[in-house]
Design a protein around this motif. Structure first.
Motif, PDB file in Angstrom:
ATOM      1  N   UNK B  62      22.050  70.455  -9.012  1.00 10.09           N
ATOM      2  CA  UNK B  62      21.529  70.353 -10.362  1.00 10.09           C
ATOM      3  C   UNK B  62      22.671  70.293 -11.386  1.00 10.09           C
ATOM      4  N   UNK B  63      23.549  69.277 -11.243  1.00  5.99           N
ATOM      5  CA  UNK B  63      24.789  69.284 -12.044  1.00  5.99           C
ATOM      6  C   UNK B  63      24.566  69.248 -13.550  1.00  5.99           C
ATOM      7  N   UNK B  64      23.461  68.645 -14.007  1.00  6.57           N
ATOM      8  CA  UNK B  64      23.253  68.544 -15.450  1.00  6.57           C
ATOM      9  C   UNK B  64      22.957  69.903 -16.078  1.00  6.57           C
ATOM     10  N   UNK B  65      22.610  70.890 -15.255  1.00 14.06           N
ATOM     11  CA  UNK B  65      22.342  72.221 -15.801  1.00 14.06           C
ATOM     12  C   UNK B  65      23.614  73.049 -15.989  1.00 14.06           C
ATOM     13  N   UNK B  66      24.745  72.487 -15.567  1.00 13.65           N
ATOM     14  CA  UNK B  66      26.006  73.227 -15.653  1.00 13.65           C
ATOM     15  C   UNK B  66      26.350  73.531 -17.105  1.00 13.65           C
ATOM     16  N   UNK B  67      26.703  74.789 -17.385  1.00  8.75           N
ATOM     17  CA  UNK B  67      27.115  75.160 -18.731  1.00  8.75           C
ATOM     18  C   UNK B  67      28.612  75.424 -18.796  1.00  8.75           C
TER      19      UNK B  67
END
Lengths: 356, 128
Positions: B62-67
């Motif tokens: 879920x790379x787009x959730x990386x903060x």
């Protein structure tokens, strides 16, 4: 071995009034005093939490760093790491009600675990230092320490293992899941996830609002005198929309970017003011247009700017994304604010000079 | 550079082709599954389930959730993960940009000199 030695021969300066002139490193050489705590949250604790939430005496919500005894811990009892921010420490000790445990409080300068981890104060160096200065290896027979998951941005487990021989275990995100976690020492996926539910967003409103309350009152008062009570109300509405309504409605406002969310919310808030300013039958058409334009440009710009700044308080925005937002939208916000202000000032000056 | 970077970006491009009104679809996270020894620490430390457990190695789920908090990279024993970590604090970044300083070094909450949250005096980080 060295740790035991320094612990026993406590630095003589640490307790004296001349402490500042003493060259010893207080963090390393202070006596390994073990303090006692319990799981009770007193009314005084609650008052302190309330004050912390309002940003009152920002620096004062601290506990003394070092090792604490909770209940009646033995050499087998688990060790938990925490920050010396009262909200963090109190969350941990109250969640461990009924357990016998050791709590190792790191000196994070009164900052919560996650923020301190991001800044590196809840970090590998500090943890290793506290393990050594507390003489932990002589107090417990095992070599395990449970660190809150949100401490991970600051603490590297291979490094801690290498330097202190203690193996880190990452506990759940929230202290309240600890009693469940401790049954198996395995966290469920839900325990590992950070959310940003309504209550967590609402609780940030006071500190967001306190920051801008004083300038808001000044600007509102000045505008009341120059442009009337509705203009003053517009200022208060813009600030409240940006600091209170925005966090509350965050997940319900369309688009992903905080700036566009802010522009949308600000636009909605601006409509009634644009209607009031833009439909004054006593003024010429251009003046009505200028009044409406002021509301429609300045209010969304103010709300969008507050919204963008709220990224720093959220649990999910990335640096890359925030930077992108700044370059994409801050120039637009600036242009809107300037053009809107010029329209408003032109209108105000015209009225003062009796042109209209 | 890691070869998975390309895969990651393609994946993102499919998810949000324009990136319009979404500044958060791409991050600096890079993961090399070939180096992974499947210790699962990244799945334990990530607060947004960016990594998932896999059979051979951790999966970038879920790379787009990386903060970009940096927890995974910091706790990967074999340096299979890279990320430019830091707190996304607009307040401090805008301040740095206005003072003509570098936004990256000035607002690096991850570094020793980092003072982002402290300077803005915000509770930040969800007040946890």
């Amino acid at each position: 071995m060295e740790t035991k030695d320094t612990a026993a021969s406590a630095c003589s300066c640490s307790a004296s009034a001349q402490a500042p002139s003493c060259g010893c490193d207080a963090a390393v050489r202070s006596p390994a005093e073990i303090r006692t705590t319990d799981s009770t949250i007193t009314p005084a604790n609650r008052l302190d939490h309330f004050a912390a939430r309002w940003g009152w005496k920002r620096e004062s919500h601290r506990v003394v760093p070092g090792l604490y005894r909770l209940g009646n811990p033995s050499t087998e009892s688990p060790v938990f790491a925490s920050a010396n921010y009262t909200l963090s420490f109190d969350a941990l000790r109250s969640a461990l009600a009924g357990f016998d445990a050791w709590i190792l409080v790191l000196d994070t300068k009164g900052i919560n675990v996650w923020c301190a981890a991001g800044k590196g104060t809840f970090g590998t160096d500090e943890l290793v230092l506290r393990i050594q200065s507390s003489g932990l290896e002589n107090i417990v027979s095992h070599r395990k320490i449970i660190v809150p998951q949100l401490g991970a941005p600051g603490i590297s487990w291979p490094e801690v293992l290498r330097r202190s021989k203690f193996l880190m275990e990452f506990g759940p995100v929230r202290a309240r899941d600890l009693s469940e976690y401790l049954k198996t020492h395995k966290a469920t996926p839900a325990m590992r996830r950070v959310e940003f539910p309504l209550w967590d967003r609402l609780i940030l409103i006071p500190v967001e609002f306190v920051h801008v309350a004083f300038p808001m009152v000044i600007v509102a008062a000045v505008l009341w005198v120059l442009a009337g009570p509705v203009a003053a109300l517009a200022v208060v509405s813009a600030v409240l929309a940006g600091t209170a309504l925005f966090p509350a409605l965050l997940l319900f406002i369309p688009t992903q970017d905080f700036s566009t969310k802010g522009l949308i919310l600000g636009g909605v808030v601006a409509i009634p003011f644009a209607v009031v300013f833009g439909t004054n039958p006593l003024l010429p058409g251009w003046a009505n247009a200028a009044g409406a334009a002021t509301a429609l440009l300045v209010i969304p710009a103010v709300v969008a700017y507050s919204a963008l700044n709220f990224t720093g308080a959220t649990t999910f925005t990335s640096r890359t994304g925030v930077k992108k937002e700044i370059f994409r939208y801050v120039p637009l916000m600036a242009v809107m604010a300037v053009v809107g202000s010029v329209a408003g000032i032109t209108l105000g000056v015209s009225r003062l000079l009796g042109v209209i | 550079m890691f070869k998975s970077e390309e895969v990651h970006q393609n994946l993102e491009a499919k998810k949000n082709p324009s990136g319009f009104f979404d500044s958060y679809s791409e991050t600096s996270l890079k993961y090399d599954p070939d180096r992974c020894i499947n210790c699962k620490r990244c799945t334990q430390v990530c607060p947004h389930a960016v990594f998932a457990e896999g059979n051979e190695h951790a999966e970038l789920a879920n790379p787009a959730s990386c903060m970009e908090c940096g927890a995974c990279a910091k706790n990967c024993p074999v340096q299979a993960i890279e990320v430019q970590s830091g707190v996304g604090c607009a307040w401090a970044m805008i301040g740095a940009a206005l003072r003509g300083k570098d936004m990256d070094t000035e607002c690096s909450c991850g570094g020793d000199a980092g003072s982002c949250c402290g300077q803005s005096e915000k509770t930040g980080c969800g007040g946890k």
